[in-house]
Design an enzyme around this catalytic site. Sequence first.
Site, PDB file in Angstrom:
ATOM      1  N   ASP A   1       0.726  -0.941   0.146  1.00 18.29           N
ATOM      2  CA  ASP A   1      -0.047   0.087   0.155  1.00 18.29           C
ATOM      3  C   ASP A   1       0.856   1.095  -0.087  1.00 18.29           C
ATOM      4  O   ASP A   1       0.245   2.288   0.027  1.00 18.29           O
ATOM      5  CB  ASP A   1      -1.033  -0.131   1.161  1.00 18.29           C
ATOM      6  CG  ASP A   1      -0.506  -0.103   2.528  1.00 18.29           C
ATOM      7  OD1 ASP A   1       0.806  -0.423   2.572  1.00 18.29           O
ATOM      8  OD2 ASP A   1      -1.187  -0.070   3.700  1.00 18.29           O
ATOM      9  N   SER A   2       2.185   1.133   0.048  1.00 19.79           N
ATOM     10  CA  SER A   2       3.062   2.156  -0.167  1.00 19.79           C
ATOM     11  C   SER A   2       3.129   2.829  -1.445  1.00 19.79           C
ATOM     12  O   SER A   2       3.555   3.791  -1.824  1.00 19.79           O
ATOM     13  CB  SER A   2       4.645   1.641  -0.054  1.00 19.79           C
ATOM     14  OG  SER A   2       5.005   0.629  -0.536  1.00 19.79           O
TER      15      SER A   2
ATOM     16  N   ASP B   1      -0.899  -6.172  -0.408  1.00 24.65           N
ATOM     17  CA  ASP B   1      -1.616  -5.399   0.957  1.00 24.65           C
ATOM     18  C   ASP B   1      -3.000  -5.333   0.991  1.00 24.65           C
ATOM     19  O   ASP B   1      -3.666  -4.978  -0.022  1.00 24.65           O
ATOM     20  CB  ASP B   1      -0.765  -4.165   1.047  1.00 24.65           C
ATOM     21  CG  ASP B   1       0.543  -4.194   1.856  1.00 24.65           C
ATOM     22  OD1 ASP B   1       0.695  -5.143   2.433  1.00 24.65           O
ATOM     23  OD2 ASP B   1       1.194  -3.255   2.003  1.00 24.65           O
TER      24      ASP B   1
ATOM     25  N   LYS C   1      -1.290  -9.358   2.850  1.00 22.29           N
ATOM     26  CA  LYS C   1      -0.567  -8.820   4.013  1.00 22.29           C
ATOM     27  C   LYS C   1      -1.539  -8.086   4.817  1.00 22.29           C
ATOM     28  O   LYS C   1      -2.382  -7.174   4.250  1.00 22.29           O
ATOM     29  CB  LYS C   1       0.604  -8.226   3.500  1.00 22.29           C
ATOM     30  CG  LYS C   1       1.564  -7.985   4.691  1.00 22.29           C
ATOM     31  CD  LYS C   1       2.768  -7.356   4.177  1.00 22.29           C
ATOM     32  CE  LYS C   1       2.876  -5.979   3.881  1.00 22.29           C
ATOM     33  NZ  LYS C   1       2.342  -5.020   4.871  1.00 22.29           N
TER      34      LYS C   1
ATOM     35  N   GLU D   1      -1.530  -5.672   8.903  1.00 19.47           N
ATOM     36  CA  GLU D   1      -0.472  -5.172   9.691  1.00 19.47           C
ATOM     37  C   GLU D   1      -1.166  -5.870  11.127  1.00 19.47           C
ATOM     38  O   GLU D   1      -2.336  -5.773  11.342  1.00 19.47           O
ATOM     39  CB  GLU D   1      -0.606  -3.760   9.801  1.00 19.47           C
ATOM     40  CG  GLU D   1       0.089  -3.020   8.367  1.00 19.47           C
ATOM     41  CD  GLU D   1       0.231  -1.709   8.266  1.00 19.47           C
ATOM     42  OE1 GLU D   1       0.027  -1.048   9.403  1.00 19.47           O
ATOM     43  OE2 GLU D   1       0.775  -0.893   7.316  1.00 19.47           O
TER      44      GLU D   1
ATOM     45  N   GLU E   1       9.211  -4.520  10.403  1.00 17.39           N
ATOM     46  CA  GLU E   1       9.496  -3.101  10.117  1.00 17.39           C
ATOM     47  C   GLU E   1       9.878  -2.250  11.235  1.00 17.39           C
ATOM     48  O   GLU E   1       9.235  -2.367  12.220  1.00 17.39           O
ATOM     49  CB  GLU E   1       8.349  -2.732   9.279  1.00 17.39           C
ATOM     50  CG  GLU E   1       8.750  -1.081   8.818  1.00 17.39           C
ATOM     51  CD  GLU E   1       7.663  -0.291   7.671  1.00 17.39           C
ATOM     52  OE1 GLU E   1       8.226   0.549   7.134  1.00 17.39           O
ATOM     53  OE2 GLU E   1       6.882  -1.122   7.380  1.00 17.39           O
TER      54      GLU E   1
END
Length: 276
Positions: free
Chosen positions: A51-52, A90, A120, A122, A189
């Site tokens: 999502d970056s 993501d 993915k 978080e 991270e």
Amino acid sequence: MSSQRQETVRRLTAPEITARKGGAPIVCLTAYTSPMAAILDEACDLLLVGDSVGMVLHGLPNTVGVTLEMMIMHGQAVMRASRKALVVVDMPFGSYEGPKEIAYANAVRVLKETGCQAVKVEAGPTVPETIAYLVQRGIPVVGHVGLRPQAVNADGAFRAKGRSQAERTRVLAEAEATADAGAFCIVVEGVAEAVAREITETVGVPTIGIGASSGCDGQILVTEDMLGLFDWTPKFVRRYADVKGEIQQAVRAYADDVRARRFPAAAETYFGRVGG
């Protein structure tokens, strides 16, 4: 029909990535477009449609504004051009933190519409239960602990984690819960080196570090950071190229040639009689 047998390229699978725990380091990079995915695929074990993309390609200040539709579009682009690497997409902010049934529906949509191999998510208090729910229903999941970009509004800024005892305890607990829930690998991270090593030694699945030291089972970077596309990059990024400088030089040369009428030259021009 050709008599020659064509070689079939097979993608890496989630179990194969998990089996790399403690073995040869896992090579990962982000990918958002077909041209870049085609270049990265040969060298990488895993491509992350992160999502970056919201910050790297869409100019957003953080990842919070990224939508499910954006992730699916970029996931489709990466899948069209990659052949070997396992592709992970993501789940964007707001698509999995609520009821696990909604998270499942969103993850199914990502897998069906992109053809990717995994999603993915978080870490968070409710996320391990969701991971287990997805995995039990056939969806491979990558976890993400430590610095959580989607939590930037709660944290106030992007900053490394694990420097205090309380943070160390929390990040380690998140990693253990993520692994126990069934994630086949975990992105770690922005954490202190000692914490990254402790996580890697504790959990039974591979850890993929980004700003988390060489103690992890693999490494990932945002490709555009690694290639030097931006003026500023985080401390943990090593620049392997100066793509921005190369682009600027090429654009200046093109502009100079256009203004001097050196481009297009004869080699770039079509010739022939009109109406002949």
